[in-house]
Design an enzyme around this catalytic site. Structure first.
Site, PDB file in Angstrom:
ATOM      1  N   ILE A 185       0.821  -1.227   0.000  1.00 39.99           N
ATOM      2  CA  ILE A 185       0.000   0.000   0.000  1.00 39.99           C
ATOM      3  C   ILE A 185       0.848   1.267   0.000  1.00 39.99           C
ATOM      4  O   ILE A 185       0.346   2.371  -0.112  1.00 39.99           O
ATOM      5  CB  ILE A 185      -0.989   0.026   1.202  1.00 39.99           C
ATOM      6  CG1 ILE A 185      -0.239  -0.159   2.535  1.00 39.99           C
ATOM      7  CG2 ILE A 185      -2.091  -0.984   1.028  1.00 39.99           C
ATOM      8  CD1 ILE A 185      -1.123   0.040   3.758  1.00 39.99           C
TER       9      ILE A 185
ATOM     10  N   ALA B  21       5.258   3.077   0.221  1.00 35.82           N
ATOM     11  CA  ALA B  21       6.695   2.869   0.383  1.00 35.82           C
ATOM     12  C   ALA B  21       7.168   3.739   1.522  1.00 35.82           C
ATOM     13  O   ALA B  21       6.887   4.944   1.558  1.00 35.82           O
ATOM     14  CB  ALA B  21       7.413   3.243  -0.898  1.00 35.82           C
TER      15      ALA B  21
ATOM     16  N   GLU C 215      10.572   4.732   4.281  1.00 34.58           N
ATOM     17  CA  GLU C 215      11.997   5.008   4.069  1.00 34.58           C
ATOM     18  C   GLU C 215      12.814   3.733   4.074  1.00 34.58           C
ATOM     19  O   GLU C 215      13.822   3.604   3.391  1.00 34.58           O
ATOM     20  CB  GLU C 215      12.502   5.936   5.179  1.00 34.58           C
ATOM     21  CG  GLU C 215      13.756   6.677   4.775  1.00 34.58           C
ATOM     22  CD  GLU C 215      14.686   6.944   5.959  1.00 34.58           C
ATOM     23  OE1 GLU C 215      15.835   7.265   5.696  1.00 34.58           O
ATOM     24  OE2 GLU C 215      14.268   6.812   7.119  1.00 34.58           O
TER      25      GLU C 215
ATOM     26  N   GLY D  53      11.505   0.491   3.506  1.00 34.90           N
ATOM     27  CA  GLY D  53      11.013  -0.611   2.685  1.00 34.90           C
ATOM     28  C   GLY D  53       9.524  -0.439   2.453  1.00 34.90           C
ATOM     29  O   GLY D  53       8.951   0.597   2.796  1.00 34.90           O
ATOM     30  N   GLU D  54       8.910  -1.486   1.863  1.00 36.47           N
ATOM     31  CA  GLU D  54       7.484  -1.368   1.538  1.00 36.47           C
ATOM     32  C   GLU D  54       6.587  -1.358   2.777  1.00 36.47           C
ATOM     33  O   GLU D  54       6.957  -1.910   3.810  1.00 36.47           O
ATOM     34  CB  GLU D  54       7.052  -2.557   0.679  1.00 36.47           C
ATOM     35  CG  GLU D  54       7.255  -2.342  -0.791  1.00 36.47           C
ATOM     36  CD  GLU D  54       8.386  -3.204  -1.333  1.00 36.47           C
ATOM     37  OE1 GLU D  54       8.640  -4.263  -0.731  1.00 36.47           O
ATOM     38  OE2 GLU D  54       9.010  -2.790  -2.311  1.00 36.47           O
ATOM     39  N   VAL D  55       5.406  -0.731   2.591  1.00 39.27           N
ATOM     40  CA  VAL D  55       4.357  -0.829   3.611  1.00 39.27           C
ATOM     41  C   VAL D  55       3.242  -1.652   2.970  1.00 39.27           C
ATOM     42  O   VAL D  55       2.833  -1.375   1.840  1.00 39.27           O
ATOM     43  CB  VAL D  55       3.821   0.563   4.012  1.00 39.27           C
ATOM     44  CG1 VAL D  55       2.758   0.428   5.097  1.00 39.27           C
ATOM     45  CG2 VAL D  55       4.956   1.454   4.488  1.00 39.27           C
TER      46      VAL D  55
ATOM     47  N   ASP E 245       6.823  16.221  14.466  1.00 32.84           N
ATOM     48  CA  ASP E 245       6.437  16.197  13.038  1.00 32.84           C
ATOM     49  C   ASP E 245       4.936  15.994  12.925  1.00 32.84           C
ATOM     50  O   ASP E 245       4.469  15.214  12.087  1.00 32.84           O
ATOM     51  CB  ASP E 245       7.205  15.073  12.322  1.00 32.84           C
ATOM     52  CG  ASP E 245       7.184  15.257  10.803  1.00 32.84           C
ATOM     53  OD1 ASP E 245       6.792  16.348  10.336  1.00 32.84           O
ATOM     54  OD2 ASP E 245       7.543  14.308  10.093  1.00 32.84           O
TER      55      ASP E 245
HETATM   56  N1  ADE Z   1       0.002   3.507   5.815  1.00 31.26           N
HETATM   57  C1  ADE Z   1       0.940   3.558   6.755  1.00 31.26           C
HETATM   58  N2  ADE Z   1       0.478   2.997   7.885  1.00 31.26           N
HETATM   59  C2  ADE Z   1      -0.780   2.588   7.643  1.00 31.26           C
HETATM   60  C3  ADE Z   1      -1.771   1.973   8.416  1.00 31.26           C
HETATM   61  N3  ADE Z   1      -1.526   1.680   9.667  1.00 31.26           N
HETATM   62  N4  ADE Z   1      -2.934   1.725   7.866  1.00 31.26           N
HETATM   63  C4  ADE Z   1      -3.160   2.059   6.587  1.00 31.26           C
HETATM   64  N5  ADE Z   1      -2.272   2.668   5.806  1.00 31.26           N
HETATM   65  C5  ADE Z   1      -1.081   2.925   6.329  1.00 31.26           C
END
Ligand code: ADE
Length: 997
Positions: free
Chosen positions: A637, A639, A641, A643-645, A756
């Site tokens: 869903i 990227a 810093e 790696g992928e999320v 932040d």
């Molecule tokens: N993107 C980063 N963290 C997330 C999360 N907890 N749920 C949905 N999208 C995200």
């Protein structure tokens, strides 16, 4: 009901007119940021609009009590099906408009109140437009028109209302754009309603001509795209010049925003009410700037206007370097009380300063020597044989020594006092004269001075000892100077022996030497001059070798010192390491406590994972290790810093599957990256709050390393709002803000400073619950695309960060409160970029100058006030998150308090609050209210007695004024000064909207 009935119904509108007149006159605001292209209430003759078919819309013109026509178009064919009645305006030239606004006032009959019309009677009409470069005359083709909107009434009236003589006039505004042809038509399509169109006003918005900071900004048409501003450079008013480029930004609503830079009145001109006026005769202004003209300094005058420098009176002058602000001055009078003492070798002249210094301090003296022989009228200048110590001219002390004079001569010394303007005066010089006769010959050293050797910087001299049978020679004095530089400086040295080495000389330079001896009866006269020259580069190798030896010795010594110091620091460093390793986590909590965070009983304190020697120890203290077999990754869903999320599912120990987001650490990482990556989990794992993103656990024992958190279906808040622009009620938005504030309160209670906080770092779930995310201190700055390098080298998201954090890295919960204010603004503007496309530097500058973001469109005044409070320059005066949560809770409990928009602020100044309303966030009405709000209510009487009876007057108060009101405590003075700054901004925003305070 047939045609006649319908006519009768239409006739009902006739009753409406007497009320309408009053309404129209009342509603006739004039806005200086609108350019009206059409206003039917201002047209005196017939409107002459076209109707199709002829039996559709009807023109009815009546006169109001001032005998001005009111043009109404009415239609009421409610009995017949399939109505399609068009009313078309005349051709309206576009002028400079890019986006036009159509304001319609109309009344509409409630269909339910008319019997027998079910199915045929409608309660809306349609608004159309067509662009064209010229008028089409009577030609009309409905298919050429584009629909703008269907217009429905907020209020429709019934027969009963008519009976009660109640008029329900609707006002609707629609906008159309971009418009590019030379003009356009508007058309109103009736499809079977009973309407009276009472007035139509067509306008476009502009930022009106204005003068700010002595710069002129012309009428400017905003961009059609409401999110971008037009940057306009101002031109200075007459007789003013630019200091920093004056700029304003024209916003979509025709408001001028963000004043930057300024002009200042040129020399000879001063600012009066926003323009530059010439200084009057007898006054001058020598520098450009916002200072007033001043009276001419003493002994100067001017008879003309716009003077930059006043002229000196006769006999008075201004030296080249005298500033124009200085009085004109004149040469000094003569020195007084000249006196002379003589011994065998020297003449000592001294005198007193002049009685009149001419108004200056740069006094010097010159001494002229004249030798006169026996006839005092026949004098000649002494010439080069005689010497003055220190020099004959430019003397700053009132004495001089004269040497090398001859015996048996008459000397006259003329002593003149001079200052910076003596050269400019033609009046005869005034001096003091003194005459002296020398009668002894001073015995001098007789002998030859020899140069034994010379290097680049030294000369060795020797001489034969003189033979004075009756006196003992005590020592010798050797005086020397550069041959080229005789006048300026000389040096001397003494020697008991008949030889000397003189050092510190310049290479390859000629020097003059004199020698004299001192006996028991004093000094003898100087010898004649001897000239010797120093050597060049080739002459002193030996000396260099000596130097090398010295440097080598120093280097060896320095190295030894370095070794000793290094050993010392290593030993003390080890001790610190030892102490650090001994700290257990409880001690860490304690040490954190001592770092200034106020611990509430029963509230946990955040522990900085960096205080752990081993980061994996920290992560396992705060995060559960998850077996990767329990995780199912479904989709990528985003990227991060590291790696992928991904999104996916996590099987809980109770065998339930919950949706999760999984952050991964990509392969090939360094130990440092793994540590930084897991640091976020160590922080997040310490929190447990419904508005903080929840950590499910970590995978550290297998690859890839993962952080598993709860899944937030709607992703980040900024993009979510942008995607759903305008879709939420104010209460829903306030609900989101309340959640964020509650999460932040929890963090600040734990002593965690986020640094932040921004809408991009808030996540939203399917129930619109907002949760604070993105923890990781230094890492977040690397990660955040908004973070920019500051001059101090740190990476900071400028637009979201409090000024003290940008300037000197003072991050605190108060700086988080500033960021929270920006998040509020992002939320209320549906994800607009704070400060639009202004560059970071302009943002910092404008904040420093006191500018604050204006209220987003449709933002309740109370919320904007809260934002302004969060953006208080003085961080201690910003609200705490507890205050913010409490305030938002009050608003949510009493939603009527959210109805006042910033646009309606005028109402606040005039209309008292209705009883039972939640008090709005302080939109101050009186000086007393305002003082109460800053907890300075005890000074209300002081202010009123001193005449500061309105907020406008208060906003102009200086620190002097505050002191004069009798406020002596420095802390109170400071609080009032900084609150006045915020008040000024509030007043400015209100005035920018065209209102008066
Ligand atoms: N993107 C980063 N963290 C997330 C999360 N907890 N749920 C949905 N999208 C995200």
């Amino acid at each position: 009901m047939g045609y006649e009935d319908a006519r009768r119904l239409q006739g009902i509108f006739g009753l409406v007119f007497p009320f309408l007149v009053a309404f129209l006159v009342h509603a006739n605001h004039s806005y200086n940021n609108q350019v009206v292209l059409l206003d039917t209430t201002a047209v005196l003759g017939e409107l002459g609009w076209k109707t199709y078919p002829l039996n559709g819309w009807d023109a009815i013109t009546e006169m109001d009590e001032h005998n001005r026509p009111i043009h109404t178009y009415q239609v009421c064919n409610v009995m017949e099906a399939n109505q399609n009645n068009w009313l078309r305006t005349n051709w309206i030239p576009r002028d400079a408009a890019q986006k036009i606004f159509v304001e319609m006032k109309f009344t509409l009959r409630d269909c339910n109140s008319i019997p027998w019309v079910l199915g045929t009677c409608k309660e809306t009409f349609n608004l159309y437009y067509m662009e064209s470069d010229e008028s089409h005359g009577v030609k009309f083709k409905s298919s050429q028109y584009n629909k703008i909107d269907t217009i429905a009434a907020d209020e429709s009236f019934t027969q009963m209302d008519l009976g009660d003589r109640i008029l329900k006039l609707n006002t609707e505004v629609r906008e159309v754009g971009p418009i590019s042809r030379k003009g356009f038509y508007l058309a109103f399509q009736d499809i079977g309603a009973c309407i009276a169109l009472v007035s139509v006003r067509v306008y476009y918005k502009k930022c009106p001509f204005t003068v700010r900071n002595l710069a002129i900004f012309p009428d400017t048409v905003p961009r059609v795209d409401s999110s971008s501003l037009v940057e306009v450079r101002g031109s200075c008013v007459k007789y003013a010049e630019e200091r920093d480029t004056p700029k304003l930004y024209c916003g979509a609503d025709g408001d001028w925003l963000v004043p930057l830079g300024r002009c200042i009145c040129s020399i000879g001109y001063e600012e009066v009410d926003g323009s530059c006026h010439a200084c009057r005769p007898s006054f001058y202004k020598a520098f450009a700037g916002n200072i007033k003209c001043s009276k001419c300094p003493p002994h100067s005058f001017t008879y003309s206007d716009a003077t930059s420098v006043c002229q000196c009176e006769k006999g008075y002058f201004r030296a080249e370097k005298d500033p124009p602000t200085m009085a004109c001055t004149k040469p000094p009078s003569a020195p007084r009380n000249a006196n002379v003492n003589i011994n065998e070798t020297a003449l000592f002249l001294e005198w007193s300063p002049p009685s009149d210094m001419g108004g200056r301090k740069d006094l010097t003296y010159s001494v002229i020597c004249k030798k006169c022989g026996s006839d005092p009228s026949q004098c000649e200048l002494c010439g080069g044989g005689i010497r003055f110590i220190p020099r004959p001219t430019g003397l700053t002390n009132s004495s001089v020594t004269v040497l090398d004079f001859v015996a048996h001569a008459n000397y006259t010394f003329e002593i003149e006092a001079m200052n910076g303007v003596s050269e400019l005066s033609f009046s005869p010089k005034q001096f003091a004269a003194i005459t002296v006769t020398t009668d002894q010959e001073a015995p001098s050293f007789i002998g030859i001075l020899r140069k034994d050797w010379a290097s680049q910087n030294s000369i060795a001299l020797s001489w034969k000892e003189p033979d004075y049978p009756y006196e003992v020679v005590l020592d010798y004095e050797i005086k020397y100077y550069e041959k080229e530089n005789e006048e300026l400086t000389y040096s001397s040295t003494k020697s008991k022996a008949p030889s000397v080495i003189i050092t510190g000389l310049k290479p390859a330079t000629k020097y003059i030497f004199h020698i004299r001896l001192r006996t028991t009866s004093g000094y003898r006269g100087y010898s004649p001059k001897f000239e010797f020259e120093t050597g060049d580069e080739t002459s002193d190798m030996a000396a260099e070798q000596g130097q090398i030896l010295v440097i080598t010795t120093a280097a060896v010594g320095g190295f030894t010192l370095l070794v000793i110091l290094t050993l010392f620091f290593l030993i003390t460093g080890r001790c610190q390491w030892y102490i650090k390793a001994k700290l257990n986590s409880e001690e860490k909590r304690q040490s954190h406590l001592q770092n200034g965070h106020l611990q509430f009983p029963g509230v946990k304190t955040y522990v900085d994972p960096d205080t752990y020697e081993d980061p994996s120890l920290a992560v396992h203290e705060f995060a559960k290790e998850i077996d990767p077999s329990r995780i199912r990754i479904e989709r990528v869903i985003g990227a991060g810093e590291f790696g992928e999320v991904c999104s996916g599912r996590l099987r809980t120990p109770a065998k339930r599957e919950i949706p999760v987001a999984i952050k991964t650490l990509k392969g090939g990482y360094m130990e440092r990256q793994r540590k930084d990556f897991l640091k976020e989990a160590s922080i997040m794992g310490q929190f447990d709050h419904p508005n903080i993103i929840r950590l499910e656990g970590v995978v550290t024992k297998s690859r890839p390393v993962m952080i598993v958190v709860e899944y937030m279906e709607n992703g980040s808040l900024d993009s979510f709002l942008r995607k759903h622009d305008g879709h939420f009620t104010v209460i829903q938005l306030v609900g989101m803000l309340r959640g964020i504030a509650s999460g932040m309160k929890y963090l600040s209670d734990m002593g965690y400073v986020h640094r932040d906080l921004a809408a991009r770092n808030i996540l939203v779930n399917s129930n619109l619950v907002c949760k604070v995310s993105d923890f990781g201190l230094s890492r977040i700055m690397e990660d955040d695309p908004e973070a920019a390098y500051t001059t101090t080298g740190g990476k900071i998201p400028i637009r979201w960060t409090a000024p003290e954090a940008i300037a000197y890295r003072k991050f605190s919960s108060a700086s988080d409160a500033w960021s929270y204010g920006i998040v509020m603004w992002e939320v209320m503007s549906y994800g607009e970029r704070p400060y639009w496309e202004m560059c970071n530097q302009d943002v910092i500058l404008s904040i420093e100058e006191g500018y604050r973001l204006p209220a987003p469109m449709g933002c309740p005044a109370s919320l904007h006030q809260l934002m302004l409070h969060c953006w208080h320059k003085e961080r201690n005066l910003r609200p705490r998150f507890l205050d913010i949560v409490n305030f938002l809770d009050k608003l949510i409990r009493n939603p009527s308090s959210l109805h006042t928009m910033v646009e309606d602020i005028l109402g606040w100044c005039n209309i008292p609050e209705s009883p039972g309303d939640v008090p709005e966030y302080p939109v101050f009405v009186s000086v007393t209210d305002w003082l109460d709000s800053i907890k300075m209510g005890q000074y209300a009487t002081n202010f009123l007695v001193a005449g500061f009876t309105s907020l406008d007057l208060v906003s102009r108060m200086s620190i002097e004024d505050i002191r004069r009101t009798g406020i002596t405590l420095i802390g109170h003075q400071r609080r009032i000064v900084s609150s006045i700054q915020t008040l000024r901004i509030q007043i400015m925003h209100i005035q920018e909207k065209g209102f008066h305070v």
